[in-house]
Structure formats: structure tokens, C-alpha cells
Design an enzyme around this catalytic site. Structure first.
Site, mmCIF file in Angstrom:
data_model
loop_
_atom_site.group_PDB
_atom_site.id
_atom_site.type_symbol
_atom_site.label_atom_id
_atom_site.label_comp_id
_atom_site.label_asym_id
_atom_site.label_seq_id
_atom_site.Cartn_x
_atom_site.Cartn_y
_atom_site.Cartn_z
ATOM 1 N N THR A 181 53.851 35.397 35.993
ATOM 2 C CA THR A 181 53.490 34.689 37.206
ATOM 3 C C THR A 181 52.269 35.287 37.732
ATOM 4 O O THR A 181 51.602 36.110 37.111
ATOM 5 C CB THR A 181 54.714 35.239 38.476
ATOM 6 O OG1 THR A 181 54.715 34.157 39.475
ATOM 7 C CG2 THR A 181 54.813 36.500 38.645
ATOM 8 N N HIS B 245 49.958 36.390 41.498
ATOM 9 C CA HIS B 245 49.893 36.864 42.786
ATOM 10 C C HIS B 245 48.468 36.901 42.933
ATOM 11 O O HIS B 245 47.506 37.411 42.214
ATOM 12 C CB HIS B 245 50.574 38.203 42.942
ATOM 13 C CG HIS B 245 51.841 38.297 42.606
ATOM 14 N ND1 HIS B 245 53.017 37.241 43.450
ATOM 15 C CD2 HIS B 245 52.540 38.895 42.024
ATOM 16 C CE1 HIS B 245 53.857 37.685 42.848
ATOM 17 N NE2 HIS B 245 53.886 38.621 41.921
ATOM 18 N N ARG C 194 59.807 44.486 35.196
ATOM 19 C CA ARG C 194 60.598 43.562 36.159
ATOM 20 C C ARG C 194 61.450 42.539 35.375
ATOM 21 O O ARG C 194 60.993 42.328 34.041
ATOM 22 C CB ARG C 194 59.948 43.062 37.201
ATOM 23 C CG ARG C 194 58.752 42.051 36.555
ATOM 24 C CD ARG C 194 58.220 41.161 37.700
ATOM 25 N NE ARG C 194 56.967 40.384 37.460
ATOM 26 C CZ ARG C 194 57.061 39.356 36.433
ATOM 27 N NH1 ARG C 194 58.363 38.836 36.179
ATOM 28 N NH2 ARG C 194 55.918 38.681 36.133
ATOM 29 N N GLY D 122 62.280 38.484 34.733
ATOM 30 C CA GLY D 122 61.405 37.200 34.802
ATOM 31 C C GLY D 122 60.233 37.072 33.837
ATOM 32 O O GLY D 122 60.152 37.892 33.027
ATOM 33 N N CYS E 262 56.838 31.546 36.039
ATOM 34 C CA CYS E 262 58.355 32.074 36.093
ATOM 35 C C CYS E 262 59.242 31.353 34.981
ATOM 36 O O CYS E 262 60.604 31.471 34.910
ATOM 37 C CB CYS E 262 59.130 31.878 37.445
ATOM 38 S SG CYS E 262 58.231 32.754 38.528
#
Length: 318
Positions: free
Chosen positions: A143, A145, A138, A140, A240
Site C-alpha cells: 500500500t 502512504h 503487518r 495485508g 491492498c
């Protein structure tokens, strides 16, 4: 050190609108998380149908009851993407979906970060917190989650409308969905920002967007921080790549003096589903897991895997 690398294609990143984007966020609720339960045909607290006046086919939604391992969630999206693409080419009878869920604790890396020695060491450090680490393709940067954060994966065919919905329009509607939800559901006001996502002030971000579009079919989506549980995990990274921005959550915005870090995100689902249907102009229908079908089979399998994984690390080990 074992690092997972996933071939998920090109994403649309943060501020720019290329072929894709990036995601993460946080959330709140003072209710205790319900104990793990067996998969069923659908959570009883959700509306059966959200009606809008339009001719497009409905979006079938499902809310997962237990935190889902990131790789399982990614594989589910990829499988449905393949089924949608095949059905569109052959019969034209393919369905759109919206999945709402939480992930088990995981840090993910973007495709531009590669696997040089610095990133490998960073992944080793982050794995020591008790979270998984996954390299993806992806857009970016790093990050997080995890539980307490709602992940929304819309799997839509943007070519259903004439003309087809553009990526920019799709992302703008998703941003509007999140902004409208926090205002209407919680009375939380956001500020305008040059960055994609929902910001409560210049330094506090509660929701992120990260989408992927291939052959006009969408994967990935948004993340909304609800409870305080994700916040200590975010403190371990520059999420990010925004060094001056910290993760916020709905709980801190609505109960600034609260201290309970845990809670259930389930109360957010009905509002998100209804507003999704309203903003995208679609009827929302629950996915019936008692029915037979390849998608239903895949969802039941992910539900069972999430149930049998058991407890997760509630806060970083260090």
C-alpha cells in the site's frame, strides 16, 4: 538496493478479524499546504477539549505539522506501546493517545510478501518513483502512504472497559468514525462493502483500516485520502491486493471538476478528533508539548525530524 525491514508484530488484516488489519486511504481540500513551521504545543485550530459523559480517562491527541517519515512514526508507536505496557504493569497510570499526521511518500509491504526476488524487484521499481519502501510485519499487501492522506494512530488500552473492548468492536467503531466523518463533514455517502474501509462505490475506496493489538494495546490505525496528491502514487500499485479497486479522495468526491492536486488536510482534524471522542466515548485533550515527559520528548523529536527533512517528492518520478 537498500530495503528496510521492521519488526512491528502481527496485524489484523482487511476482511478478516484475526489479531490485526491493514491500512491506506486518500483525501481532499483545495487550500494550499501551509509552509513548514517549527513544532509547538499544539495547532491553534483544534478544539481544546471534546467532552463526553463517561468515566474513562481522556485521550491525549496531537496533530503533526509536517509529513513524518514512516519509520519515525512506527518507532514512536513502538516506544509509546512499551511505555504503556510498563506503566500498566507497575503503576496502572498510563495514558491513551491519538496521533493524526501525514507521512512522507512511502510504499509498505506486508509480512506475507516476504523478500523473494519478485518482491525485491517490485521494491526497486517503486523506489525509483521517489518514495521510500519499507517491509513490515503487518498484515495485508502493498500500500501507499503520503502527503494529502491523513493517518490516524490511536494508541489505546482496550482493557480499560469492563468487559474489555474486543478487536471487532474496536475496528467497527473506527469504520463508523470514518463513515460518519465523510458524511457529516462533506455530505459524502458511502456504500456497504465486504471489505474493511470506506467505499464511495464498488471500485472507489477513500479510507482504509489497519490495526495491531498486543496485550490489549492498539497501534497503527486508519488512513483517509483527502487531496488528490496521493492518487498518482496509488496508480503504481494494486493497493491492498484489490485489483478491481482504485483509490479515491474527498477532493474528487466534493469537487469532481477540480484540478488542484495539493492542499492542506488540517481542516479535517477538528472533526475527526471530535467524532473520535464521541464514537469511542472519551474526552479528547491536546497533548501539551511544553510539559516534560518521555512521550512528550518522543513527539517533539519526531516533529523536529519532520521539519528538518525538507521538501518531499510531490509526484512520482515516472
Amino acid at each position: 538496493m537498500h530495503l528496510q525491514r521492521l519488526n512491528v508484530g502481527q496485524l489484523v488484516v482487511g476482511r478478516s478479524v484475526r489479531r490485526t488489519t491493514s491500512a491506506s486511504g486518500s483525501s481532499s481540500s483545495a487550500l494550499r499546504r501551509p509552509r513548514a513551521t517549527a513544532p509547538s504545543t499544539g495547532p491553534p485550530f483544534l478544539p481544546t477539549t471534546t467532552t463526553t459523559s463517561m468515566r474513562l480517562p481522556p485521550v491525549f491527541y496531537h496533530c503533526f505539522r509536517n509529513p513524518v517519515p514512516y519509520v519515525d512514526g512506527l518507532n514512536l508507536q513502538e516506544r509509546i506501546h512499551q511505555l504503556q505496557l510498563l506503566a500498566r504493569k507497575t503503576s496502572g497510570d498510563h495514558r491513551d493517545y491519538l496521533f493524526l499526521l501525514e507521512h512522507r511518500p512511502v510504499y509498505t509491504f506486508g509480512r506475507r510478501q516476504g523478500d523473494d526476488s519478485d518482491i525485491a524487484m517490485e521494491a526497486l521499481r517503486l523506489r525509483a518513483t521517489g518514495a521510500d519502501c519499507v517491509f513490515t510485519l503487518r498484515g495485508g499487501q502493498t500500500t501507499y502512504h503520503g502527503p494529502g492522506q491523513i493517518i490516524g494512530y490511536p494508541l489505546l488500552d482496550l482493557g480499560r472497559t469492563s468487559p474489555a473492548m474486543g478487536i471487532r468492536d474496536y475496528i467497527c467503531r473506527m469504520q463508523k468514525l470514518l463513515q460518519t466523518h465523510v458524511v457529516e463533514e462533506h455530505g459524502i455517502k458511502h456504500i456497504a462493502s465486504e471489505h474493511t474501509g470506506v467505499f464511495l462505490d464498488e471500485r472507489t475506496k477513500v479510507a482504509s483500516i489497519g490495526v495491531q493489538v498486543r496485550h490489549r494495546l492498539t497501534t497503527h490505525g486508519f488512513a483517509l485520502n483527502v487531496t488528490r496528491e496521493p492518487l498518482p502514487w496509488f496508480e503504481k500499485i494494486v493497493a491492498c491486493g484489490l485489483a478491481d479497486v482504485k483509490a479515491g479522495c474527498i477532493a474528487n468526491a466534493t469537487e469532481p471538476d477540480g484540478i488542484d492536486p495539493y492542499g492542506s488536510v488540517a481542516g479535517e482534524y477538528p472533526g475527526l478528533i471530535g467524532r473520535f471522542g464521541r464514537i469511542y466515548g472519551r474526552d479528547m485533550v491536546p497533548l501539551d508539548l511544553s510539559s516534560e515527559g518521555e512521550v512528550e520528548d518522543a513527539v517533539r523529536l519526531v516533529e523536529m525530524k519532520a521539519l528538518t527533512r525538507g521538501p518531499w517528492t510531490r509526484k512520482p518520478v515516472f
